[in-house]
Design a protein around this motif. Structure first.
Motif, PDB file in Angstrom:
ATOM      1  N   MET A 135       4.028  -7.875   8.124  1.00  0.00           N
ATOM      2  CA  MET A 135       4.743  -6.580   7.632  1.00  0.00           C
ATOM      3  C   MET A 135       3.522  -5.775   6.738  1.00  0.00           C
ATOM      4  O   MET A 135       3.588  -4.688   7.073  1.00  0.00           O
ATOM      5  CB  MET A 135       5.863  -6.884   6.677  1.00  0.00           C
ATOM      6  CG  MET A 135       7.316  -7.490   7.352  1.00  0.00           C
ATOM      7  SD  MET A 135       8.595  -7.489   6.379  1.00  0.00           S
ATOM      8  CE  MET A 135       8.751  -5.886   5.788  1.00  0.00           C
ATOM      9  N   CYS A 136       2.934  -6.372   5.848  1.00  0.00           N
ATOM     10  CA  CYS A 136       1.979  -5.427   5.469  1.00  0.00           C
ATOM     11  C   CYS A 136       0.796  -5.151   6.281  1.00  0.00           C
ATOM     12  O   CYS A 136       0.575  -4.095   6.025  1.00  0.00           O
ATOM     13  CB  CYS A 136       1.236  -6.587   4.305  1.00  0.00           C
ATOM     14  SG  CYS A 136       1.973  -6.881   2.961  1.00  0.00           S
ATOM     15  N   ILE A 137       0.413  -5.932   7.209  1.00  0.00           N
ATOM     16  CA  ILE A 137      -0.609  -5.374   8.247  1.00  0.00           C
ATOM     17  C   ILE A 137      -0.197  -4.215   8.997  1.00  0.00           C
ATOM     18  O   ILE A 137      -0.601  -3.194   9.239  1.00  0.00           O
ATOM     19  CB  ILE A 137      -0.957  -6.480   9.268  1.00  0.00           C
ATOM     20  CG1 ILE A 137      -1.603  -7.761   8.505  1.00  0.00           C
ATOM     21  CG2 ILE A 137      -1.686  -6.030  10.156  1.00  0.00           C
ATOM     22  CD1 ILE A 137      -2.027  -8.871   9.293  1.00  0.00           C
ATOM     23  N   VAL A 138       1.438  -4.288   9.477  1.00  0.00           N
ATOM     24  CA  VAL A 138       1.909  -3.360  10.266  1.00  0.00           C
ATOM     25  C   VAL A 138       2.202  -2.052   9.526  1.00  0.00           C
ATOM     26  O   VAL A 138       1.734  -1.020   9.822  1.00  0.00           O
ATOM     27  CB  VAL A 138       3.255  -3.733  10.732  1.00  0.00           C
ATOM     28  CG1 VAL A 138       4.199  -2.733  11.411  1.00  0.00           C
ATOM     29  CG2 VAL A 138       3.287  -5.001  11.807  1.00  0.00           C
ATOM     30  N   LEU A 194      -1.846   0.561   1.718  1.00  0.00           N
ATOM     31  CA  LEU A 194      -2.495  -0.713   1.120  1.00  0.00           C
ATOM     32  C   LEU A 194      -3.371  -0.150  -0.102  1.00  0.00           C
ATOM     33  O   LEU A 194      -4.128  -0.809  -0.764  1.00  0.00           O
ATOM     34  CB  LEU A 194      -3.429  -1.286   2.030  1.00  0.00           C
ATOM     35  CG  LEU A 194      -2.897  -2.391   3.072  1.00  0.00           C
ATOM     36  CD1 LEU A 194      -3.996  -2.835   3.856  1.00  0.00           C
ATOM     37  CD2 LEU A 194      -2.334  -3.603   2.089  1.00  0.00           C
ATOM     38  N   THR A 195      -3.066   0.892  -0.884  1.00  0.00           N
ATOM     39  CA  THR A 195      -3.683   1.461  -1.905  1.00  0.00           C
ATOM     40  C   THR A 195      -3.171   0.873  -3.254  1.00  0.00           C
ATOM     41  O   THR A 195      -1.945   0.324  -3.037  1.00  0.00           O
ATOM     42  CB  THR A 195      -3.441   3.110  -2.054  1.00  0.00           C
ATOM     43  OG1 THR A 195      -2.114   3.284  -2.171  1.00  0.00           O
ATOM     44  CG2 THR A 195      -4.189   3.640  -0.921  1.00  0.00           C
ATOM     45  N   VAL A 196      -4.280   0.794  -4.039  1.00  0.00           N
ATOM     46  CA  VAL A 196      -3.538  -0.355  -5.293  1.00  0.00           C
ATOM     47  C   VAL A 196      -2.425   0.413  -5.960  1.00  0.00           C
ATOM     48  O   VAL A 196      -1.583  -0.438  -6.540  1.00  0.00           O
ATOM     49  CB  VAL A 196      -4.648  -0.408  -6.328  1.00  0.00           C
ATOM     50  CG1 VAL A 196      -4.361  -0.673  -7.549  1.00  0.00           C
ATOM     51  CG2 VAL A 196      -5.915  -1.107  -5.615  1.00  0.00           C
ATOM     52  N   LEU A 204       1.186  -1.475  -6.755  1.00  0.00           N
ATOM     53  CA  LEU A 204       1.816  -1.621  -7.810  1.00  0.00           C
ATOM     54  C   LEU A 204       3.072  -0.823  -8.141  1.00  0.00           C
ATOM     55  O   LEU A 204       3.933  -1.334  -8.837  1.00  0.00           O
ATOM     56  CB  LEU A 204       0.738  -1.091  -9.028  1.00  0.00           C
ATOM     57  CG  LEU A 204      -0.579  -1.849  -9.213  1.00  0.00           C
ATOM     58  CD1 LEU A 204      -1.387  -1.145 -10.249  1.00  0.00           C
ATOM     59  CD2 LEU A 204      -0.101  -3.272  -9.972  1.00  0.00           C
ATOM     60  N   ASN A 205       3.240   0.293  -7.333  1.00  0.00           N
ATOM     61  CA  ASN A 205       4.540   0.904  -7.358  1.00  0.00           C
ATOM     62  C   ASN A 205       5.602   0.195  -6.573  1.00  0.00           C
ATOM     63  O   ASN A 205       6.804   0.217  -7.130  1.00  0.00           O
ATOM     64  CB  ASN A 205       4.427   2.317  -6.458  1.00  0.00           C
ATOM     65  CG  ASN A 205       5.554   3.064  -6.584  1.00  0.00           C
ATOM     66  OD1 ASN A 205       6.202   3.435  -7.653  1.00  0.00           O
ATOM     67  ND2 ASN A 205       6.105   3.353  -5.422  1.00  0.00           N
ATOM     68  N   VAL A 206       5.246  -0.453  -5.666  1.00  0.00           N
ATOM     69  CA  VAL A 206       6.332  -1.330  -4.936  1.00  0.00           C
ATOM     70  C   VAL A 206       6.437  -2.397  -5.966  1.00  0.00           C
ATOM     71  O   VAL A 206       7.945  -2.772  -5.896  1.00  0.00           O
ATOM     72  CB  VAL A 206       5.472  -2.233  -3.609  1.00  0.00           C
ATOM     73  CG1 VAL A 206       6.675  -2.956  -3.051  1.00  0.00           C
ATOM     74  CG2 VAL A 206       5.430  -1.055  -2.561  1.00  0.00           C
ATOM     75  N   VAL A 207       5.656  -3.127  -6.554  1.00  0.00           N
ATOM     76  CA  VAL A 207       6.224  -4.206  -7.435  1.00  0.00           C
ATOM     77  C   VAL A 207       6.998  -3.741  -8.626  1.00  0.00           C
ATOM     78  O   VAL A 207       8.046  -4.367  -8.925  1.00  0.00           O
ATOM     79  CB  VAL A 207       5.035  -4.978  -7.847  1.00  0.00           C
ATOM     80  CG1 VAL A 207       5.290  -6.254  -8.773  1.00  0.00           C
ATOM     81  CG2 VAL A 207       3.956  -5.224  -6.851  1.00  0.00           C
ATOM     82  N   ASN A 229       9.688   0.467   0.701  1.00  0.00           N
ATOM     83  CA  ASN A 229       8.447   1.444   0.511  1.00  0.00           C
ATOM     84  C   ASN A 229       7.806   2.051   1.775  1.00  0.00           C
ATOM     85  O   ASN A 229       7.499   3.147   2.238  1.00  0.00           O
ATOM     86  CB  ASN A 229       7.546   0.608  -0.246  1.00  0.00           C
ATOM     87  CG  ASN A 229       6.153   1.629  -0.451  1.00  0.00           C
ATOM     88  OD1 ASN A 229       5.138   1.533   0.379  1.00  0.00           O
ATOM     89  ND2 ASN A 229       6.245   2.315  -1.394  1.00  0.00           N
ATOM     90  N   GLY A 230       7.837   0.891   3.104  1.00  0.00           N
ATOM     91  CA  GLY A 230       7.209   1.302   4.216  1.00  0.00           C
ATOM     92  C   GLY A 230       8.049   2.276   4.894  1.00  0.00           C
ATOM     93  O   GLY A 230       7.586   3.162   5.413  1.00  0.00           O
ATOM     94  N   LEU A 231       9.280   2.053   4.857  1.00  0.00           N
ATOM     95  CA  LEU A 231      10.235   3.006   5.490  1.00  0.00           C
ATOM     96  C   LEU A 231      10.556   4.353   4.902  1.00  0.00           C
ATOM     97  O   LEU A 231      10.432   5.419   5.406  1.00  0.00           O
ATOM     98  CB  LEU A 231      11.653   2.377   5.666  1.00  0.00           C
ATOM     99  CG  LEU A 231      11.779   1.272   6.604  1.00  0.00           C
ATOM    100  CD1 LEU A 231      13.291   0.778   6.110  1.00  0.00           C
ATOM    101  CD2 LEU A 231      11.478   1.490   7.791  1.00  0.00           C
ATOM    102  N   ASP A 232      10.160   4.459   3.629  1.00  0.00           N
ATOM    103  CA  ASP A 232       9.924   5.753   2.860  1.00  0.00           C
ATOM    104  C   ASP A 232       8.752   6.441   3.286  1.00  0.00           C
ATOM    105  O   ASP A 232       8.533   7.621   3.457  1.00  0.00           O
ATOM    106  CB  ASP A 232       9.861   5.380   1.261  1.00  0.00           C
ATOM    107  CG  ASP A 232      11.310   5.120   0.591  1.00  0.00           C
ATOM    108  OD1 ASP A 232      12.297   5.300   1.122  1.00  0.00           O
ATOM    109  OD2 ASP A 232      11.213   4.462  -0.541  1.00  0.00           O
ATOM    110  N   LEU A 233       7.754   5.750   3.315  1.00  0.00           N
ATOM    111  CA  LEU A 233       6.313   6.395   3.555  1.00  0.00           C
ATOM    112  C   LEU A 233       6.237   6.981   4.944  1.00  0.00           C
ATOM    113  O   LEU A 233       5.781   7.895   5.393  1.00  0.00           O
ATOM    114  CB  LEU A 233       5.283   5.378   3.665  1.00  0.00           C
ATOM    115  CG  LEU A 233       4.753   4.740   2.003  1.00  0.00           C
ATOM    116  CD1 LEU A 233       3.808   3.651   2.172  1.00  0.00           C
ATOM    117  CD2 LEU A 233       4.328   6.005   1.275  1.00  0.00           C
ATOM    118  N   LEU A 234       7.336   6.255   5.780  1.00  0.00           N
ATOM    119  CA  LEU A 234       7.557   6.617   7.297  1.00  0.00           C
ATOM    120  C   LEU A 234       8.478   7.959   7.462  1.00  0.00           C
ATOM    121  O   LEU A 234       8.859   8.126   8.549  1.00  0.00           O
ATOM    122  CB  LEU A 234       7.605   5.578   8.179  1.00  0.00           C
ATOM    123  CG  LEU A 234       6.551   4.560   8.273  1.00  0.00           C
ATOM    124  CD1 LEU A 234       7.024   3.376   9.007  1.00  0.00           C
ATOM    125  CD2 LEU A 234       5.132   5.177   8.848  1.00  0.00           C
TER     126      LEU A 234
END
Length: 338
Positions: A34-37, A46-48, A52-55, A303-308
């Protein structure tokens, strides 16, 4: 001796062992994939700062998931953790208001030391959990019904206590719990890591954890073997409530407000994170590390769906599908192990 070594080597290469290895670590492979995709679809992922925001965003749900993990291991369930979070948040926030804004709840006391609202949140959470555990252990009420009742009662108590309004303008030392950082690591992340370590030790190296697995594996056998089943059920639900109190501190401090509407459906997200992390609703199976990965999977997904820029409505559908698929895999795994 050589024959034993050869046999051991062949066993390691056997399909059954390979299948067990894949089954055991599949959740980690899914997380990495999932992280790779997500990193391919969005270079920001993948920015720090984003990680950190995700966690940080998932810290409160992660804390609830840690408590739910141990509860589900005992074949229980907790539907009240989101509402317990809300009532703990408004009680705690009411004791942490800035003097400049006006002490609406306690006008004659002035600003209280930050330890008071912290202890208040922990106490409210632990008491709610204790009530859940006592009802389940000593009345025979199914966990689903007992915690459903607590969910409704706690939400009503949060609304009643706060008069349905947010309790805002909190003191700086309280806000630091949700907004501060240590060595550039957000405080909510540190709290989540510390409680995850404590939960891991409790579950794997103490009588508390061993008895939780025993109760979930076979409650009757646990009772016959001398385990005080009722006592440990109360302790387990109390610990879950305590974690809900800590989650309340983080969430109220992050948004600088204790709101009676906080934590709506958080209990479902926590149960989803534990389920995705491999905790079996059949009881006796589950790990803290699996729940942590399950929490991060849910966080990465959101988070990924938000970014997309995926619609929030579609996000709910995707999360629901992930939960259903996780339960299907759990059921298949249980059938294979029988």
């Amino acid at each position: 001796m050589i024959a034993k070594i050869i046999k051991a080597a062949s066993d390691e290469k056997s399909p059954s062992n390979a299948s067990r290895f894949i089954s055991k670590y599949a959740i980690y492979f899914v997380f990495v994939a999932m992280c790779i995709v997500m990193s391919v679809l969005s270079p920001v992922f993948l920015t720090v700062a984003n990680l950190l925001n995700v966690v940080t965003q998932m810290a409160s749900i992660g804390l609830l998931a840690l408590g739910v993990t141990i509860i589900i291991i005992t074949r229980g369930i907790d539907l009240s953790s989101g509402s317990v979070l809300a009532v703990a948040a408004v009680v705690s926030a009411s004791m942490a208001q800035s003097l400049d804004w006006g002490m609406r709840m306690y006008p004659n006391l002035g600003e209280l030391p930050v330890i008071i609202p912290i202890l208040a949140a922990l106490a409210v959470g632990a008491v709610c959990g204790l009530i859940n555990g006592a009802l389940i252990a000593y009345t025979g009420i199914p966990p689903f019904i007992a915690t459903l009742g607590m969910m409704i009662i706690a939400r009503g108590a949060a609304l009643l206590y706060s008069d349905g309004r947010p309790v805002s303008s909190l003191i700086d030392s309280y806000q630091w719990i949700g907004q501060g950082s240590v060595l550039s690591i957000p405080v909510p992340v540190i709290i989540f890591i510390v409680m995850a370590i404590i939960s891991y030790i409790l579950l794997n190296y103490t009588r508390f954890g061993k008895y939780a697995y025993a109760i979930g594996g076979n409650e009757t056998a646990a009772y016959v073997s001398g385990i005080n089943v009722n006592k440990y059920k109360v302790l387990i639900y109390t610990y879950g409530g305590l974690l809900a109190g800590i989650a309340a501190l983080i969430l109220a401090a992050r948004i600088n407000s204790g709101q009676p509407g906080l934590g709506v459906s958080y209990e479902l997200d926590a149960i989803a994170a534990a389920t995705v992390g491999g905790v079996s609703h059949a009881g006796g199976i589950g790990t803290i590390q699996g729940t942590i990965i399950g929490t991060m999977i849910m966080g990465v997904l959101q988070n990924g769906l938000d970014l997309l820029n995926v619609s929030a409505y579609w996000q709910q559908i995707v999360k629901g599908l992930v939960i259903v698929v996780a339960v299907i895999f759990d059921m298949r795994r249980q059938r294979k192990s029988q």
